[in-house]
Design an enzyme around this catalytic site. Structure first.
Site, PDB file in Angstrom:
ATOM      1  N   ASN A  54       0.878  -1.174   0.000  1.00  0.00           N
ATOM      2  CA  ASN A  54       0.000   0.000   0.000  1.00  0.00           C
ATOM      3  C   ASN A  54       0.917   1.225   0.000  1.00  0.00           C
ATOM      4  OD1 ASN A  54      -1.808   2.043   0.502  1.00  0.00           O
ATOM      5  ND2 ASN A  54      -2.388   1.323   2.551  1.00  0.00           N
ATOM      6  N   TRP A  55       1.066   1.817  -1.173  1.00  0.00           N
ATOM      7  CA  TRP A  55       2.010   2.945  -1.283  1.00  0.00           C
ATOM      8  C   TRP A  55       1.478   4.215  -0.632  1.00  0.00           C
ATOM      9  CZ3 TRP A  55       4.250   2.982  -7.004  1.00  0.00           C
ATOM     10  CH2 TRP A  55       4.916   1.770  -7.238  1.00  0.00           C
ATOM     11  N   LYS A  56       0.183   4.242  -0.336  1.00  0.00           N
ATOM     12  CA  LYS A  56      -0.462   5.446   0.229  1.00  0.00           C
ATOM     13  C   LYS A  56      -0.174   6.648  -0.677  1.00  0.00           C
ATOM     14  CE  LYS A  56      -0.304   3.244   4.687  1.00  0.00           C
ATOM     15  NZ  LYS A  56      -0.280   3.348   6.147  1.00  0.00           N
ATOM     16  N   HIS A  81      -9.640   0.857   4.726  1.00  0.00           N
ATOM     17  CA  HIS A  81      -8.388   1.113   5.441  1.00  0.00           C
ATOM     18  C   HIS A  81      -8.650   2.079   6.595  1.00  0.00           C
ATOM     19  CE1 HIS A  81      -4.363   2.520   6.363  1.00  0.00           C
ATOM     20  NE2 HIS A  81      -3.938   1.408   5.789  1.00  0.00           N
ATOM     21  N   GLU A 119      -7.083   4.541   7.704  1.00  0.00           N
ATOM     22  CA  GLU A 119      -6.879   5.966   7.385  1.00  0.00           C
ATOM     23  C   GLU A 119      -8.109   6.533   6.673  1.00  0.00           C
ATOM     24  OE1 GLU A 119      -3.086   5.493   5.444  1.00  0.00           O
ATOM     25  OE2 GLU A 119      -2.201   4.968   7.384  1.00  0.00           O
ATOM     26  N   GLU A 169      -5.485  -4.985  10.470  1.00  0.00           N
ATOM     27  CA  GLU A 169      -4.498  -3.944  10.704  1.00  0.00           C
ATOM     28  C   GLU A 169      -4.830  -3.195  11.982  1.00  0.00           C
ATOM     29  OE1 GLU A 169      -2.433  -2.722   6.835  1.00  0.00           O
ATOM     30  OE2 GLU A 169      -4.260  -1.551   6.965  1.00  0.00           O
ATOM     31  N   GLY A 189       2.077   2.413  10.735  1.00  0.00           N
ATOM     32  CA  GLY A 189       2.986   3.544  10.583  1.00  0.00           C
ATOM     33  C   GLY A 189       3.649   3.982  11.885  1.00  0.00           C
ATOM     34  N   SER A 197       3.210  -1.881  10.447  1.00  0.00           N
ATOM     35  CA  SER A 197       4.648  -1.892  10.718  1.00  0.00           C
ATOM     36  C   SER A 197       5.286  -3.258  10.470  1.00  0.00           C
ATOM     37  CB  SER A 197       4.935  -1.412  12.146  1.00  0.00           C
ATOM     38  OG  SER A 197       4.467  -0.089  12.318  1.00  0.00           O
ATOM     39  N   GLY A 255       2.755  -1.116   4.277  1.00  0.00           N
ATOM     40  CA  GLY A 255       2.793   0.305   3.955  1.00  0.00           C
ATOM     41  C   GLY A 255       4.226   0.747   3.704  1.00  0.00           C
ATOM     42  N   GLY A 256       4.821   1.367   4.702  1.00  0.00           N
ATOM     43  CA  GLY A 256       6.150   1.964   4.572  1.00  0.00           C
ATOM     44  C   GLY A 256       7.183   1.063   3.898  1.00  0.00           C
TER      45      GLY A 256
END
Ligand code: PGA
Length: 250
Positions: free
Chosen positions: A8-10, A95, A97, A167, A173, A213, A234-235
């Protein structure tokens, strides 16, 4: 069951960075293929561009969101059928977010899931509790109610078009991963929920991703748990080597 790792590149990476990352992933995968299913979910503007880059690649294309409506006067929205026609096969829905920052309620998430299925997209449906909910002993209850809000009203889901991503909000994150035991407890509970809802054959075949994470050093411990069938990353999905070492741990 084939495990599935999705990146997930966001809202990260400009055009040349996005092309560079996909290029690097393609090269590394050619040198050293992997077993699990791999998906990347870039921002909308790069989707059609990357679809062309991924034509001869094992990587599948996903989107991070889709509209709750079919089409029409919805300024700024992107429909599920547009995504499908651009080469997308997965869409992340629900998600945390989106739930926390963009008003994606359970009702909106249900509509988005319906639009995705109408467009023949596979759904990565996210669920997870906040820290306060975990501390109050409510984690499983929260996850169940998020799943129920969608699955009770959407009969078209099956083991081929649904992936559930657990999640925990406090792990996204933050660098604070759920321990394999904490994650497995919820994954096991999700599996029993799915078995009850769909029956065992379908329930056992739906893939469950962990997200929050997850990185190259903690992935193997998480994926060793029987009901953790992949990750939503993600990251760590923004670096080709890191993303692929997570996928190899799967
Ligand atoms: P993270 O994000 O890996 O950066 O914690 C996961 C996600 O939000 O999908």
């Amino acid at each position: 069951m084939q495990n599935i790792v999705a990146g997930n590149w966001k809202m990260n990476l400009n055009k040349s960075e996005a092309l560079g990352l996909v290029n690097q992933l393609n090269i590394l995968l050619k040198e050293n293929p992997i077993q699990c299913e791999l998906v990347i979910c870039p921002p909308f503007p790069w989707i059609a561009l990357l679809a062309a880059e991924l034509e001869n690649s094992p990587i599948q294309l996903g989107a991070q969101n889709c509209a709750a409506q079919v089409s029409g006067a919805f300024t700024g929205e992107v429909s599920a059928s547009m995504l499908a026609s651009a080469g997308v096969s997965y869409v992340i829905i629900g998600h945390s977010e989106r739930r926390a920052l963009f008003g994606d309620t359970d009702a909106v998430i249900l509509e988005k899931c319906k639009r995705a299925l109408e467009a023949n997209l596979n759904v990565i449906l996210c669920c997870g509790e906040s820290l306060a909910e975990r501390d109050a002993g409510e984690a499983i209850h929260v996850v169940y109610s998020q799943l129920k809000a969608v699955l009770d009203h959407c009969k078209e889901f099956n083991a081929d078009n649904l992936v559930i991503a657990y999640e925990p909000v406090w792990a996204i994150g933050t660098g604070r991963t759920a321990s394999p035991e904490q994650a497995a407890e919820i994954h096991d509970a999700i599996r029993s929920y799915l078995n009850q809802h769909f029956g065992e054959q379908t329930g056992n075949a739906i893939r469950l991703q962990y997200g929050g994470s997850c990185n190259a050093s903690n992935a193997a411990g998480l994926f060793a748990k029987s009901n953790i069938n992949g990750g939503l990353i993600g990251g760590a999905s923004l670096k080709a080597e890191d993303f692929l070492s997570i996928a190899r741990a799967c």
